[in-house]
Design a protein around this motif. Structure first.
Motif, PDB file in Angstrom:
ATOM      1  N   ASN A   1      -2.228  -2.302 -10.638  1.00 17.58           N
ATOM      2  CA  ASN A   1      -2.007  -2.184  -9.206  1.00 17.58           C
ATOM      3  C   ASN A   1      -3.355  -2.061  -8.505  1.00 17.58           C
ATOM      4  OD1 ASN A   1      -2.742   0.797  -9.077  1.00 17.58           O
ATOM      5  ND2 ASN A   1      -1.034   0.858 -10.533  1.00 17.58           N
ATOM      6  N   TRP A   2      -3.338  -1.964  -7.168  1.00 17.68           N
ATOM      7  CA  TRP A   2      -4.605  -1.936  -6.451  1.00 17.68           C
ATOM      8  C   TRP A   2      -5.385  -0.649  -6.712  1.00 17.68           C
ATOM      9  CZ3 TRP A   2      -5.065   2.128  -3.264  1.00 17.68           C
ATOM     10  CH2 TRP A   2      -3.949   2.616  -2.598  1.00 17.68           C
ATOM     11  N   GLY A   3      -4.743   0.371  -7.241  1.00 12.04           N
ATOM     12  CA  GLY A   3      -5.485   1.565  -7.653  1.00 12.04           C
ATOM     13  C   GLY A   3      -6.471   1.246  -8.760  1.00 12.04           C
ATOM     14  N   ASP A   4      -6.079   0.316  -9.656  1.00  9.84           N
ATOM     15  CA  ASP A   4      -6.990  -0.110 -10.719  1.00  9.84           C
ATOM     16  C   ASP A   4      -8.186  -0.849 -10.137  1.00  9.84           C
ATOM     17  OD1 ASP A   4      -5.377   0.807 -12.933  1.00  9.84           O
ATOM     18  OD2 ASP A   4      -4.013  -0.829 -12.477  1.00  9.84           O
ATOM     19  N   LEU A   5      -7.955  -1.642  -9.078  1.00  8.87           N
ATOM     20  CA  LEU A   5      -9.072  -2.321  -8.422  1.00  8.87           C
ATOM     21  C   LEU A   5      -9.993  -1.317  -7.749  1.00  8.87           C
ATOM     22  CD1 LEU A   5      -7.589  -5.480  -6.671  1.00  8.87           C
ATOM     23  CD2 LEU A   5      -8.706  -5.308  -8.880  1.00  8.87           C
TER      24      LEU A   5
ATOM     25  N   PRO B   1       0.575  -5.033  -6.306  1.00  9.28           N
ATOM     26  CA  PRO B   1       1.466  -3.893  -6.066  1.00  9.28           C
ATOM     27  C   PRO B   1       0.692  -2.600  -5.807  1.00  9.28           C
ATOM     28  CG  PRO B   1       2.040  -5.088  -8.082  1.00  9.28           C
ATOM     29  CD  PRO B   1       0.676  -5.549  -7.670  1.00  9.28           C
ATOM     30  N   GLY B   2       1.410  -1.613  -5.309  1.00  4.45           N
ATOM     31  CA  GLY B   2       0.818  -0.300  -5.080  1.00  4.45           C
ATOM     32  C   GLY B   2       0.981   0.594  -6.295  1.00  4.45           C
ATOM     33  N   PRO B   3       0.187   1.660  -6.385  1.00  2.67           N
ATOM     34  CA  PRO B   3       0.302   2.590  -7.507  1.00  2.67           C
ATOM     35  C   PRO B   3       1.643   3.320  -7.476  1.00  2.67           C
ATOM     36  CG  PRO B   3      -1.746   2.922  -6.268  1.00  2.67           C
ATOM     37  CD  PRO B   3      -0.882   2.038  -5.444  1.00  2.67           C
TER      38      PRO B   3
ATOM     39  N   ILE C   1       0.815  -1.220   0.000  1.00  5.22           N
ATOM     40  CA  ILE C   1       0.000   0.000   0.000  1.00  5.22           C
ATOM     41  C   ILE C   1       0.847   1.267   0.000  1.00  5.22           C
ATOM     42  CG2 ILE C   1      -1.912  -1.189   1.119  1.00  5.22           C
ATOM     43  CD1 ILE C   1      -1.250   0.422   3.667  1.00  5.22           C
ATOM     44  N   ASN C   2       2.129   1.120  -0.273  1.00 11.60           N
ATOM     45  CA  ASN C   2       3.000   2.291  -0.378  1.00 11.60           C
ATOM     46  C   ASN C   2       2.773   2.973  -1.718  1.00 11.60           C
ATOM     47  OD1 ASN C   2       5.041   2.118   2.020  1.00 11.60           O
ATOM     48  ND2 ASN C   2       4.840   0.033   1.248  1.00 11.60           N
ATOM     49  N   VAL C   3       2.185   4.148  -1.704  1.00 10.88           N
ATOM     50  CA  VAL C   3       1.947   4.895  -2.934  1.00 10.88           C
ATOM     51  C   VAL C   3       3.242   5.583  -3.338  1.00 10.88           C
ATOM     52  CG1 VAL C   3       0.637   6.754  -4.008  1.00 10.88           C
ATOM     53  CG2 VAL C   3      -0.483   5.232  -2.369  1.00 10.88           C
ATOM     54  N   ASN C   4       3.646   5.373  -4.570  1.00 13.05           N
ATOM     55  CA  ASN C   4       4.854   5.956  -5.181  1.00 13.05           C
ATOM     56  C   ASN C   4       6.146   5.254  -4.768  1.00 13.05           C
ATOM     57  OD1 ASN C   4       3.250   7.980  -6.365  1.00 13.05           O
ATOM     58  ND2 ASN C   4       3.476   9.305  -4.580  1.00 13.05           N
TER      59      ASN C   4
END
Length: 385
Positions: free
Chosen positions: A186-190, A217-219, A168-171
């Motif tokens: 990544n989970w942002g797509d979900l 993975p994270g975004p 959940i680490n963004v960037n």
């Protein structure tokens, strides 16, 4: 109408392609076919990507969001990465490249019928999986290393159980580096497609490691949409825990909005520290903050000391006195071995199956999720195990 009856709407402009699709549909049982029109709704829309793809994608998303259709099969001559990614993000269930393979279309529709039948027969709700969040007290604590190797160990220990590792680490997420893979999604797509989260969608987004571990993975960037994905994160996590036996979350060392949501949803929170004053001071502050927000904090919050060796500046006993809590686990130090595993993009078990770090993580996994308890229920939901 049977439980597997599908109402199929066709929106195909190319006449030969339309006839080909109709021929496949006519050969199937329990399929009702109609031409798409604004006053009709259906189970699935089969449509062709036109020369104005962006307009098509907007229309598809509108139909799904409005509930006009439940699923969309997209036929496309273009298989470029941006087209595939856009398809997933708007909620397309099946992407079928042209020229169309009749068998692929038939299999996709049969699979959809089977899913509908299974859902109609499944009256018993799935049990919730276990969520373990790994949170660092400070940068460099070894949070990702422990999260990755713990998840790998859990996945390998019982092949009947499904395990998801979520970064959940963004960037700044490093899980793909630790496991040596590249990813498109990544989970942002979900999160942006929360209404579309199902077996097929997850299959396209997840990375499956050779050990059987599923990785999300994270975004790498959120393009100004952080508030949107933050607001959907809790709902997404709730769905994921219903699909997997165990979800291991690498929360990095930042207790931001996402980290706080992960902590509150967790059965166990491993706070990673080291035996020196800066780490212990930060651990004290984090534990104090978490105790104020986490129900049953004394049971859920567990301190794990990483890189414990004879050269540590502080003893375990002194650390416990400082933290006013028992140390749940201590991982021995071997920086050279750990760095070698990272540089190779391999988990500990693949670099040294009998190494003390490998064994320590295996023992930590056994203490967190006892095997006897884990084998009460055989078999798991969905396709993951």
């Amino acid at each position: 109408m049977t439980d597997t009856q599908l109402t199929v709407l066709l929106d195909i402009q190319t006449s030969n392609l339309k006839r080909q699709v109709q021929k496949v549909l006519l050969a199937m049982r329990d399929v009702a076919v109609s031409e798409y029109s604004l006053d009709l709704s259906g189970d699935v829309l089969i449509t062709e990507l036109s020369s104005s793809p962006e307009q098509d994608f907007q229309a598809i998303q509108g139909l799904i969001d409005s509930g006009t259709v439940t699923d969309v099969f997209l036929l496309s001559a273009s298989t470029e990465q941006d087209v595939l990614l856009r398809s997933i993000r708007v909620g397309v269930r099946e992407f079928l490249p042209l020229p169309l393979d009749d068998d692929e279309l038939s299999k996709a529709l049969t699979k959809l019928q089977s899913r509908r039948k299974k859902h109609s027969e499944d009256d018993v709700p799935d049990r919730e999986g276990r969520v373990v969040t790994v949170l660092g007290s400070k940068g460099g604590a070894g949070t990702t290393s422990i999260a990755v190797n713990l998840a790998i160990t859990l996945a390998q220990r019982d092949p009947t159980k499904s395990v998801l590792l979520m970064d959940i680490n963004v960037n700044l997420g490093e899980v793909p580096l630790f496991l040596n893979f590249t990813h498109q999604y990544n989970w942002g797509d979900l999160a942006r497609n929360i209404k579309r989260m199902d077996e097929t969608f997850l299959r396209n987004v997840l990375f499956e490691h050779a050990t059987g571990l599923n990785v999300l993975p994270g975004p790498e960037h959120v393009n100004g949409n952080f508030m949107e994905i933050r607001d959907l994160f809790g709902q997404m996590l709730s769905l994921l825990r219903s699909m997997f036996d165990t979800v291991v979350i690498d929360a990095g060392h930042s207790l931001n909005d996402l980290g706080e949501q992960a902590v509150l949803a967790s059965d166990t929170v491993l706070v990673i520290s080291q035996l020196n004053l800066p780490y212990l001071a930060n651990t004290n502050r984090i534990m104090s903050s978490l105790r104020q927000i986490v129900p049953d904090a004394e049971h859920k919050l567990k301190v794990v000391i990483n890189r414990n060796d004879s050269k540590s500046e502080v003893s375990l006993q002194e650390a416990e006195q400082s933290l006013k809590t028992k140390i749940f686990w201590s991982v021995p130090g071997d920086y050279k071995f750990a760095l070698s595993a990272i540089n190779q993009g391999k988990p500990f078990v693949q670099v040294g199956a009998k190494h003390k770090l490998t064994k320590s993580i295996q023992e930590l996994a056994a203490k967190l999720v006892p095997e006897a308890a884990g084998k009460k229920e055989a078999g798991r939901k969905w396709f993951f195990r």
